[in-house]
Design an enzyme around this catalytic site. Structure first.
Site, mmCIF file in Angstrom:
data_model
loop_
_atom_site.group_PDB
_atom_site.id
_atom_site.type_symbol
_atom_site.label_atom_id
_atom_site.label_comp_id
_atom_site.label_asym_id
_atom_site.label_seq_id
_atom_site.Cartn_x
_atom_site.Cartn_y
_atom_site.Cartn_z
ATOM 1 C CG HIS A 282 -7.627 -10.081 -5.385
ATOM 2 N ND1 HIS A 282 -8.852 -9.493 -5.582
ATOM 3 C CD2 HIS A 282 -7.182 -9.625 -4.190
ATOM 4 C CE1 HIS A 282 -9.126 -8.705 -4.548
ATOM 5 N NE2 HIS A 282 -8.143 -8.779 -3.695
ATOM 6 C CE LYS B 125 -3.648 -2.692 0.923
ATOM 7 N NZ LYS B 125 -4.806 -2.863 0.064
ATOM 8 C CG ASP C 202 -4.494 -3.524 -3.968
ATOM 9 O OD1 ASP C 202 -5.574 -3.553 -4.564
ATOM 10 O OD2 ASP C 202 -4.390 -3.511 -2.734
ATOM 11 C CD GLU C 203 -7.739 -5.586 -4.949
ATOM 12 O OE1 GLU C 203 -8.611 -4.969 -4.339
ATOM 13 O OE2 GLU C 203 -6.693 -6.019 -4.400
#
EC number: 4.1.1.39
Length: 465
Positions: free
Chosen positions: A284, A165, A193-194
Site C-alpha cells: 500500500h 470497512k 486497511d493500511e
C-alpha cells in the site's frame, strides 16, 4: 598547491552539456524552478552537485579523489512548455555513487539533500532511468505476476479485492466475518486497511487467526484459492518480520506492507522474507500524496513505483483513473506499464522521460482502489487489462443486501466484462449496456446498479503533464 579556496559557481564543474551518458549511469529528470536571478544552468548544476560530490565551497580534500569519476553531471536543460521559469534538468550519476541493492541509499543520495536548497524555489524529481547494472543488484518483487497467477490458479481476468470497512473499530471476530462473506461471495482477496496494524480494539494476532479461519472456510466452500492481505506493518522491523512469520505459520498466501510509512529498508527486508518463504506481498502506498501531489515540488509517483519494483512487492496501489482518488489516464498507464512490463520506451506524452529496461526483474500487479463500483467495471477492465487487481471496498460492503451479495455483484460484473471483451465488444462504448444485460441474470448486480447509478467524483485530475 593547485587548490584555490573560495566559493565557485556550480556550473563551472557540474554543467557539462557535451557529456555522453553511459549505459551504467543512473539518469534523473528534475523539474527545477530557480529563484529569481538564478540562471537555469546554475540551478541544474547545483542539483547535480549537491546530490553527488559537491558542497558549497571548494575543499582541499577534493584533491584526494577524482571528481571526474564521481561527480553528477547536469548534461541537458530544457524549458517546460507552458510554464514560466520551470526547466527540466537532466542529471547523470556514475553508478559507483550508490550502494548495491539499497533503494534507501539511492534516495538518500539523489533526493536526500537538494530539496531544501536555497537557490531553488521548488524541485521535483520527475523520472529516473535505472540501468540494468544497478537493477540487477536487487531481488525485486518476491514473486511477480506469472508466479502469482500460478499460485492462485487464476488466469485470463483481473483479480478482485475488497478492503474491509469500517477500517478501524471492528473486533477481530466481526472483522473475520466480513472477510468470510466477501470471499464466499466470489472475491479473490480481501484486504486489511493500511492503518490496521495492532490497535487496542483488535490486536494483530487475533485478526490473523480469524482471517485465516475465514479464508479456509471460504476456500473449502468455493473450491477457489482465496487470500487476505494481512498487514504486517509495525513499529519495528523485528515486529514486522514476527507478524510475517506468524502469517506463514498459518499457511496464508499473502501479507501486506505500507512501504512509504514503513520505509524502504523494512520493505526490502520483508520482500526478501516473502520470497524465501513463499508469501506474496501486497504493497500500500500510504503517504504517497504527501510526496507526489504538488506539480512543481516533490517526487512523481512513477519514481516511487520504480523504487517499489526494485525494493520488492507483488501488488501496489496505482490509482484508478475513474474513482475518488488521483490519476490522469495516460500518466497513470505510463507508470502502470513501468510496474508490469520488462521494457518501456521513452514517451513524454505519458510522462516517461527515459527508456527503462528492467531486464528480468519480475513485474508488479497494479491495484485500482478507491471509490469504484460496478458501473466502473467496464472502464477498469479496459484500462487496466487482465494483469491488475480491482479493489472495491465500499463498492462491495455498501451493497444494500450485505457483503456476500456485494461480492457476487462485483464478480458477475467482472465476468460479464471479460466475456464481452473476449467476444470483441467495445467496453468503452457498450459498457453500461453490458452491465445492464448481466444484471438481468443477477439480482445482486441489479441491486448494486440501482444503488450507485448516480455516484460521481467529478474533480479535475491534478496529475497532468
Amino acid at each position: 598547491v593547485g587548490f584555490k579556496a573560495g566559493v565557485k559557481d556550480y556550473k563551472l564543474n557540474y554543467y557539462t552539456p557535451d557529456y555522453e551518458t553511459k549505459d551504467t549511469d543512473i539518469l534523473a529528470a528534475f523539474r527545477v524552478t530557480p529563484q529569481p536571478g538564478v540562471p537555469p544552468e546554475e540551478a541544474g548544476a547545483a542539483v547535480a552537485a549537491e546530490s553527488s560530490t559537491g558542497t558549497w565551497t571548494a575543499v582541499w580534500t577534493d584533491g584526494l579523489t577524482s571528481l571526474d569519476r564521481y561527480k553528477g553531471r547536469c548534461y541537458h536543460i530544457e524549458p517546460v512548455a507552458g510554464e514560466e521559469n520551470q526547466y527540466i534538468a537532466y542529471v547523470a550519476y556514475p553508478l559507483d555513487l550508490f550502494e548495491e541493492g539499497s533503494v534507501t541509499n539511492m534516495f538518500t543520495s539523489i533526493v536526500g539533500n537538494v530539496f531544501g536548497f536555497k537557490a531553488l524555489r521548488a524541485l521535483r524529481l520527475e523520472d529516473l532511468r535505472i540501468p540494468p547494472a544497478y537493477s540487477k543488484t536487487f531481488q525485486g518483487p518476491p514473486h511477480g505476476i506469472q508466479v502469482e497467477r500460478d499460485k492462485l490458479n487464476k488466469y485470463g481476468r483481473p483479480l478482485l479485492g475488497c478492503t474491509i470497512k469500517p477500517k478501524l473499530g471492528l473486533s477481530a471476530k466481526n472483522y473475520g466475518r466480513a472477510v468470510y462473506e466477501c470471499l464466499r461471495g466470489g472475491l479473490d482477496f480481501t484486504k486489511d486497511d493500511e492503518n490496521v496494524n495492532s490497535q487496542p480494539f483488535m490486536r494483530w494476532r487475533d485478526r490473523f487467526l480469524f482471517c485465516a479461519e475465514a479464508l479456509y472456510k471460504a476456500q473449502a466452500e468455493t473450491g477457489e484459492i482465496k487470500g487476505h492481505y494481512l498487514n504486517a506493518t509495525a513499529g519495528t522491523c523485528e515486529e514486522m518480520i514476527k507478524r510475517a512469520v506468524f502469517a506463514r505459520e498459518l499457511g496464508v498466501p499473502i501479507v501486506m506492507h505500507d512501504y512509504l510509512t514503513g520505509g524502504f529498508t523494512a520493505n526490502t527486508s520483508l520482500a526478501h522474507y516473502c520470497r524465501d518463504n513463499g508469501l506474496l506481498l501486497h504493497i500500500h502506498r500510504a503517504m504517497h500524496a504527501v510526496i507526489d501531489r504538488q506539480k512543481n515540488h516533490g517526487i512523481h509517483f512513477r519514481v516511487l513505483a520504480k523504487a517499489l519494483r526494485m525494493s520488492g512487492g507483488d501488488h501496489i496501489h496505482a490509482g484508478t483513473v475513474v474513482g475518488k482518488l488521483e490519476g490522469e489516464r495516460d500518466i497513470t498507464l505510463g507508470f502502470v506499464d513501468l510496474l508490469r512490463d520488462d521494457f518501456v520506451e521513452k514517451d513524454r506524452s505519458r510522462g516517461i522521460y527515459f527508456t527503462q529496461d528492467w531486464v528480468s526483474l519480475p513485474g508488479v500487479l497494479p491495484v485500482a482502489s478507491g471509490g469504484i463500483h460496478v458501473w466502473h467495471m467496464p472502464a477498469l477492465t479496459e484500462i487496466f487489462g487482465d494483469d491488475s487487481v480491482l479493489q472495491f471496498g465500499g463498492g462491495t460492503l455498501g451493497h444494500p443486501w450485505g457483503n456476500a451479495p456485494g461480492a457476487v455483484a462485483n464478480r458477475v460484473a467482472l465476468e460479464a466484462c471479460v466475456r464481452a471483451r473476449n467476444e470483441g465488444r467495445d467496453l468503452a462504448r457498450e459498457g453500461n449496456e453490458i452491465i445492464r444485460e448481466a444484471a438481468k441474470w443477477s439480482p445482486e448486480l441489479a441491486a448494486a446498479c440501482e444503488v450507485w447509478k448516480a455516484i460521481k467524483f467529478e474533480f479535475p485530475a491534478m496529475d497532468t503533464l
